[in-house]
Design an enzyme around this catalytic site. Structure first.
Site, PDB file in Angstrom:
ATOM      1  N   HIS A  54      43.125 -17.768  48.123  1.00 26.46           N
ATOM      2  CA  HIS A  54      43.818 -16.448  48.507  1.00 26.46           C
ATOM      3  C   HIS A  54      42.488 -15.326  49.425  1.00 26.46           C
ATOM      4  O   HIS A  54      41.205 -16.278  48.695  1.00 26.46           O
ATOM      5  CB  HIS A  54      44.359 -15.681  47.339  1.00 26.46           C
ATOM      6  CG  HIS A  54      45.321 -16.966  47.258  1.00 26.46           C
ATOM      7  ND1 HIS A  54      46.261 -15.158  46.466  1.00 26.46           N
ATOM      8  CD2 HIS A  54      46.376 -17.626  46.694  1.00 26.46           C
ATOM      9  CE1 HIS A  54      47.187 -15.668  46.095  1.00 26.46           C
ATOM     10  NE2 HIS A  54      47.393 -16.616  45.964  1.00 26.46           N
TER      11      HIS A  54
ATOM     12  N   GLU B 282      41.534 -12.248  48.696  1.00 21.63           N
ATOM     13  CA  GLU B 282      40.514 -11.562  47.972  1.00 21.63           C
ATOM     14  C   GLU B 282      39.815 -13.020  47.223  1.00 21.63           C
ATOM     15  O   GLU B 282      38.228 -12.374  47.424  1.00 21.63           O
ATOM     16  CB  GLU B 282      41.749 -11.244  46.201  1.00 21.63           C
ATOM     17  CG  GLU B 282      43.030 -10.150  47.898  1.00 21.63           C
ATOM     18  CD  GLU B 282      43.922 -10.177  48.163  1.00 21.63           C
ATOM     19  OE1 GLU B 282      44.646  -9.515  48.746  1.00 21.63           O
ATOM     20  OE2 GLU B 282      44.021 -11.804  48.203  1.00 21.63           O
TER      21      GLU B 282
ATOM     22  N   CYS C  15      47.815 -10.373  44.257  1.00 21.74           N
ATOM     23  CA  CYS C  15      48.896 -10.287  43.591  1.00 21.74           C
ATOM     24  C   CYS C  15      48.328 -10.071  41.837  1.00 21.74           C
ATOM     25  O   CYS C  15      46.770 -10.062  42.204  1.00 21.74           O
ATOM     26  CB  CYS C  15      48.919 -11.795  43.869  1.00 21.74           C
ATOM     27  SG  CYS C  15      48.000 -12.768  43.529  1.00 21.74           S
TER      28      CYS C  15
ATOM     29  N   CYS D 109      44.632 -12.010  41.924  1.00 25.79           N
ATOM     30  CA  CYS D 109      43.249 -11.785  42.645  1.00 25.79           C
ATOM     31  C   CYS D 109      42.722 -10.142  42.053  1.00 25.79           C
ATOM     32  O   CYS D 109      42.262  -9.618  42.423  1.00 25.79           O
ATOM     33  CB  CYS D 109      43.982 -11.231  43.733  1.00 25.79           C
ATOM     34  SG  CYS D 109      44.391 -13.164  44.959  1.00 25.79           S
TER      35      CYS D 109
END
Length: 161
Positions: A54, A56, A85, A88
């Site tokens: 991800h 982030e 999400c 994150c």
């Protein structure tokens, strides 16, 4: 162009770089004292890693491990092209991020999926918002600023390298 828009444009540039690598076009930058200290790229597909892939998480790890060399990002702002999400958002909370600024909301993603997602990209969402995650934290408040350059963020759903 205000400061949030300027840094969101940098996150959008990072998203384009992720897309060029055939990953999801999602990008993140972390800013401290008006300077970008790290950029994060979505690498879920290329790294075969649903956790560290991800954008982030990538930006948080770079900022804490390589730049600040400490576990906390106090006083930092995270800019992401997509609402973080739950995983994150929690990572941002644990790292003591001050502010999260995002372009496309979870609701935008859910709305865009059926009409914009291609065979190249499939978009899934856990039905828990970033705000819901952060509202359940204690001892640290994270400010959320949604919908910065939202239209530019929505265009990422049509991304083709």
């Amino acid at each position: 162009m205000n400061e949030h828009e300027r840094f969101m444009m940098k996150a959008i540039e990072a998203a384009h770089e992720s897309g060029h690598r055939s990953d999801y076009p999602i990008g993140t930058v972390i800013v401290k004292d008006g300077e970008i200290i790290s950029s994060g790229y979505e690498t879920l597909k290329s790294a075969n890693d649903p956790v560290n892939g991800h954008a982030e998480i990538d930006a948080i790890r770079k900022a804490t491990r390589e730049i600040l060399k400490q576990p906390y990002l106090e006083g930092c702002t995270l800019y992401s092209t997509h609402e973080p999400c739950p995983m994150c958002a929690t990572a941002a909370f644990w790292s003591k991020i001050k502010t999260i600024v995002f372009s496309v909301s979870r609701e935008d993603m859910i709305e865009q999926m059926p009409k914009r997602a291609s065979g190249k990209f499939s978009w899934r969402q856990v039905d828990i918002s970033c705000k819901d995650v952060l509202d359940h934290g204690s001892g640290h408040m994270v400010e959320l600023i949604p919908s910065v350059l939202r239209e530019e963020g929505i265009k990422l759903f049509d991304y083709t390298a």
